[in-house]
Design a protein around this motif. Structure first.
Motif, PDB file in Angstrom:
ATOM      1  N   TRP A   1       0.800  -1.222   0.000  1.00 60.77           N
ATOM      2  CA  TRP A   1       0.000   0.000   0.000  1.00 60.77           C
ATOM      3  C   TRP A   1       0.833   1.271   0.000  1.00 60.77           C
ATOM      4  O   TRP A   1       0.323   2.344  -0.346  1.00 60.77           O
ATOM      5  N   GLY A   2       2.088   1.156   0.422  1.00 57.07           N
ATOM      6  CA  GLY A   2       2.906   2.336   0.636  1.00 57.07           C
ATOM      7  C   GLY A   2       3.030   2.613   2.127  1.00 57.07           C
ATOM      8  O   GLY A   2       2.312   2.047   2.952  1.00 57.07           O
ATOM      9  N   ASP A   3       3.946   3.500   2.478  1.00 54.09           N
ATOM     10  CA  ASP A   3       4.225   3.837   3.878  1.00 54.09           C
ATOM     11  C   ASP A   3       3.739   5.253   4.179  1.00 54.09           C
ATOM     12  O   ASP A   3       4.486   6.221   4.038  1.00 54.09           O
ATOM     13  N   PRO A   4       2.491   5.379   4.621  1.00 56.18           N
ATOM     14  CA  PRO A   4       1.960   6.718   4.886  1.00 56.18           C
ATOM     15  C   PRO A   4       2.532   7.342   6.152  1.00 56.18           C
ATOM     16  O   PRO A   4       2.418   8.562   6.339  1.00 56.18           O
ATOM     17  N   LEU A   5       3.160   6.540   7.002  1.00 55.34           N
ATOM     18  CA  LEU A   5       3.714   7.085   8.240  1.00 55.34           C
ATOM     19  C   LEU A   5       4.907   7.990   7.958  1.00 55.34           C
ATOM     20  O   LEU A   5       5.086   9.021   8.613  1.00 55.34           O
ATOM     21  N   HIS A   6       5.708   7.620   6.974  1.00 52.80           N
ATOM     22  CA  HIS A   6       6.940   8.364   6.695  1.00 52.80           C
ATOM     23  C   HIS A   6       6.922   9.106   5.367  1.00 52.80           C
ATOM     24  O   HIS A   6       7.866   9.844   5.067  1.00 52.80           O
ATOM     25  N   ASP A   7       5.894   8.915   4.561  1.00 55.16           N
ATOM     26  CA  ASP A   7       5.852   9.509   3.226  1.00 55.16           C
ATOM     27  C   ASP A   7       4.551  10.296   3.077  1.00 55.16           C
ATOM     28  O   ASP A   7       3.460   9.721   3.023  1.00 55.16           O
TER      29      ASP A   7
END
Length: 702
Positions: free
Chosen positions: A602-608
C-alpha cells in the motif's frame, strides 16, 4: 411495522496528526476490544441486524437446506499416498468437522488409491484425528498444522480455538492414540516433522503478528529447551520453513511483498548455519526447489531479476550463486508461478491469457508439456503430492459449472485418471448452466476481463433483458480469482441471478504488470476497474443498477468501500466481508498486525506524505460522502480477526449511518478472519449473506 432504530455509537473524538494533516476520528474508541462499552455496542449491532433481517429467516433456512441437500454430507476424500499409507478425510452427516484417517497400502507398488464408499468401513482404517472430538467445548476450532512423521508413527497437529491464528502444537503417538507431553504454545501455522521424525520445526510470531522466528523442538523434551534456528529482525519480512520433497534440505524462506531470500539447512544437520541461496536484493523475488539431475544436486530457481513475469534457472545446490542455466526464459504474458520438483520431472505452474495452467518439465530437455483441458474457463493445479518418486501427479480441476474434480495424471502416457468428481445431489446437470469471459474497458482504456456464469433457462446475459447480477471482486496481492465451482452459488443461479467476477488490476490474472498497476500509487485502478465492469454490465444490457449487488472480502472489502464512495448510484447493495475499510488508520500504526509488511503493498503513509495523501484520498472510512444515496450495505466481521480488526467495519458503519446510509453490521463474537468454523456454521453464515443479497435484488420470495 416500523423499522427499528439502529444503534448509535457515541462520538468520542480522538485527534491524530501526520504530515501536518489533522484528523478528528469520532469512532476510534471502538478499537478497545476489552471495553464493556465496545462489546455492548457490537452486541447491539448484532441485535439490530437480527431485527432488520428477521423477515428473511424462512429464506435463510431454505438456502441452508439447499446447500445441505446438494452436499453429500457423509463422504470421503480421494486417498493420498504417503509412505506405507493412504491418507484421506471423512465427513459424517450431522458433524461439523472432518475426520482425518489412513489405511495401509495393499503393496509397495500400489499407486491406485482405493475406492472408498461413503458410510462403509475401510479395511485397516486408523483415525488420526477427529475434529469433532477436538472441538468439543469450543465455539471455534481450526487446524493450523497437520503432519505425520515419515515413518508414520507420530502425528503433529496445531489447534486454534479462538480464531486469532495462534496455534498450540501437540504430538500424538499413533500406535497408542495418546498425546505426548510435548506442548508448544502460540505458534504460527505450518509446523512439520524433520524427515527422521526426531524434531519439529515451527515458527512463532512477534507482537505485530509477524512470523519472525524458526524454532527446532526435539520430540520428548520441554519446549523451554527449543533451539532458535533463525530470526528475522527486519519488520518488513516474514519467515516460513519446510522441507524439500526430497527430504534433503530444510528451506527457510524470508519474504516481503517484493523481496525474498531463502536459506538451506541440511536435513541431516538441522543445527548447521543456514546458508543463503541468493543474498536478498530489494525488489528481487525468488523461490527454489531441490532436484537431482544426472546424479548432481541442483536447485531450480524461479526469479524476477530482470524478468517481470519470472524466469526459471538451474544452479548447483553446492554453489547456488555460481553459473545459472536458463531453463525457461522470461516470456512476457506468461507469468511463471511455481516449480515443484519430483525425482524424475517437475510440475511447472503458470498463468497465460488469464488462466492458471500447468505442465510437466522434462529435466533432460528443459521442455514443458502443457496439460490440456476441454473448457475455455477452468482452474487446475497440482495438489496432494508428498511422494518423491510417484508415477502420477495428483491434480485438482474445476470450473464455474464443473464441480471440483480429482485426477491422477500419468506422466509417462499423458493419461488422465478420474479419481473423483465432487457429487452435487438433487439432479445437478452442468449442461443447465453456462460460463464465458468478456471484457470491459476501464477509464484509461485498459481492457478488464469479466467472468460470467448463469443458468441457461433464465436467458443469456446480454439477450436484451435485465438480469439480477452478483458481482464479485478482490484485486490485491497478485491474488487471482479463479473460475471455481460453488454449491452455495447454485442458490443464486437457480433464482435467475447471474454471477460475475471483475478481474481488476491488483490481482494476478494477467501477469505481474496487472498486479503492479493496481498497487501502491496505482491502487485507484483497482476501484475504477470495478466501477468500469459494473458500468459495462449495465451498458451491455445485462443488468441495471437496481439489480446489481457487489461483494468483496478483506482487501476486497476495501474495494467494496471504495466503490461505494466512487459510484454509489451503480449498485443496489454491497456485501463487505471482513472489510479493510479503515486502511489509512491501520497502515499508519506499525504496532498493528502486519502493518509494516503491508507497506510494500500500500505504501508507507507514516513516513511519506505523498503516500499519506494518496491513501487518504481513497480509504473508505475517510471518504464517506454527504448528500448521496448509498446502496444498502451489509458488513460482516469477526471479533477475533487478527488480519482485519472488527473495528474497521464497526467505524465504517457508524460513519455511513451519519450520512443516512442503510448499513448493517454483523460481528461474529467467536470467529477469525475466515469467519465461523464448522461446515454447518459456515453454511448458515453464507445462507444469511445470500438471503440478504436476494432481498436487495427483490428475490427474497424465491
Amino acid at each position: 411495522m416500523s423499522t427499528p432504530a439502529p444503534p448509535v455509537a457515541p462520538a468520542r473524538p480522538i485527534t491524530r496528526t501526520h504530515h501536518g494533516d489533522e484528523v478528528v476520528d469520532r469512532y476510534e474508541w471502538l478499537r478497545a476490544k476489552e471495553d464493556a462499552d465496545v462489546v455492548a455496542h457490537l452486541e447491539a449491532e448484532n441485535a439490530y441486524t437480527a431485527q432488520r433481517t428477521a423477515h428473511l429467516a424462512g429464506l435463510r433456512e431454505r438456502i441452508f437446506g439447499e446447500i445441505r441437500s446438494r452436499t453429500l454430507e457423509t463422504d470421503l476424500s480421494v486417498p493420498t499416498r504417503q509412505g506405507d499409507w493412504w491418507y484421506y478425510g471423512r465427513t459424517v452427516e450431522g458433524q461439523q468437522y472432518g475426520i482425518h484417517c489412513r489405511a495401509p497400502l495393499a503393496s509397495p507398488d500400489d499407486w491406485t488409491p482405493p475406492v472408498l464408499t461413503p458410510g462403509e468401513p475401510v479395511a485397516g482404517e486408523v483415525v488420526l484425528l477427529d475434529g469433532n472430538t477436538e472441538a468439543a467445548g469450543h465455539e471455534f476450532f481450526s487446524l493450523g498444522s497437520f503432519d505425520v512423521s515419515t515413518d508414520g508413527g507420530r502425528l503433529l497437529y496445531g489447534v486454534d480455538v479462538e480464531g486469532d491464528e495462534r496455534y498450540t502444537l501437540r504430538i500424538r503417538d499413533l500406535a497408542t492414540g495418546a498425546d505426548l507431553p510435548d506442548t508448544v504454545e502460540n505458534t504460527s501455522s505450518g509446523a512439520c516433522f524433520s524427515p527422521d521424525g526426531r524434531y519439529v520445526v515451527y515458527t512463532t510470531v512477534d507482537e505485530a503478528w509477524r512470523p519472525d522466528t524458526v524454532w527446532l523442538h526435539e520430540v520428548g523434551t520441554d519446549a523451554d529447551a527449543d533451539v532458535r534456528l533463525f530470526h528475522e529482525p527486519d519488520d518488513r519480512f516474514w519467515v516460513g520453513a519446510g522441507f524439500t520433497r526430497s527430504e534433503k534440505y530444510l528451506v527457510i524462506e524470508v519474504g516481503s511483498s517484493i523481496t525474498t531470500e531463502e536459506y538451506l539447512v541440511p536435513a541431516s544437520d538441522l543445527r548447521a548455519e543456514p546458508r543463503s541461496i541468493w543474498p536478498r536484493r530489494e525488489g528481487v523475488e525468488y523461490s527454489a526447489t531441490h532436484a537431482v539431475v544426472g546424479g548432481e544436486d541442483v536447485l531450480y530457481v524461479l526469479h524476477n531479476e530482470g524478468a517481470l513475469d519470472f524466469e526459471l534457472v538451474r544452479v548447483a545446490a553446492a554453489d547456488p550463486g555460481g553459473a545459472r542455466e536458463v531453463v525457461l526464459a522470461h516470456e512476457p504474458g506468461r507469468r511463471l508461478l511455481d516449480v515443484s520438483a519430483f525425482r524424475d520431472w517437475a510440475v511447472v505452474s503458470y498463468r497465460r491469457e488469464g488462466l492458471a495452467r500447468m505442465g510437466i518439465l522434462d529435466y533432460a530437455s528443459g521442455r514443458v508439456d502443457e496439460l490440456a483441458f476441454d473448457e475455455d474457463l477452468y482452474t487446475a493445479g497440482a495438489s496432494g503430492n508428498p511422494e518423491w518418486a510417484p508415477p502420477v501427479v495428483r491434480l485438482g480441476y474445476g470450473s464455474f459449472i464443473t464441480p471440483g474434480t480429482v485426477y491422477d495424471y500419468v506422466v509417462a502416457t499423458g493419461e488422465f485418471l478420474l479419481r473423483k468428481r465432487q457429487p452435487v445431489l438433487g439432479g445437478y446437470d452442468p449442461a443447465d448452466y453456462a460460463q464465458r469471459r468478456e471484457w470491459a474497458t476501464a477509464s484509461d482504456g485498459t481492457r478488464v476481463p469479466v467472468s460470467l456464469v448463469w443458468k441457461r433457462s433464465f436467458g443469456d446475459p446480454g439477450d436484451g433483458a435485465a438480469h439480477p447480477v452478483h458481482l464479485y471482486g478482490y484485486g490485491s496481492y497478485e491474488h487471482s480469482i479463479e473460475p471455481g465451482f460453488s454449491v452455495a452459488r447454485l442458490s443464486l443461479l437457480d433464482r435467475g441471478v447471474v454471477f460475475a467476477i471483475a478481474h481488476v488490476r491488483g490481482g494476478g490474472e494477467l501477469g505481474r504488470q496487472w498486479y503492479e498497476d493496481g498497487k501502491l500509487q496505482h491502487k485507484r485502478n483497482t476501484f475504477t476497474d470495478f466501477v468500469a465492469v459494473a458500468q459495462h454490465l449495465v451498458d451491455a444490457g445485462v443488468t441495471t443498477p437496481s439489480l446489481l449487488v457487489a461483494e468483496g472480502g478483506s482487501a476486497g472489502g476495501l474495494l467494496m468501500g471504495a466503490v461505494a464512495n466512487l459510484a454509489p448510484e451503480l449498485f443496489a447493495g454491497i456485501l463487505a466481508d471482513v472489510p479493510f475499510v479503515d486502511a489509512l488508520t491501520t497502515i499508519l500504526d506499525p504496532s498493528l498486525p502486519l502493518t509494516v509488511i503491508e507497506w510494500d503493498e500500500w505504501g508507507d503513509p507514516l513516513h511519506d506524505a505523498e503516500v499519506y495523501a494518496y491513501m487518504k484520498s481513497y480509504s473508505p472510512y475517510e471518504n464517506v460522502r454527504e448528500g448521496v444515496r448509498y446502496p444498502r450495505i451489509l458488513a460482516v466481521t469477526s471479533l477475533n480477526d487478527t488480519r482485519v480488526y472488527y473495528v474497521e467495519p464497526a467505524k465504517w458503519v457508524a460513519r455511513l449511518r451519519e450520512v443516512g446510509a442503510d448499513a448493517l453490521l454483523k460481528c461474529e463474537m467467536a470467529a477469525g478472519h475466515g469467519g465461523v468454523s464448522g461446515r454447518y456454521n459456515a453454511w448458515h453464515q453464507r445462507a444469511f449473506e445470500l438471503a440478504w443479497l436476494l432481498d436487495v435484488l427483490g428475490l427474497a420470495e424465491g
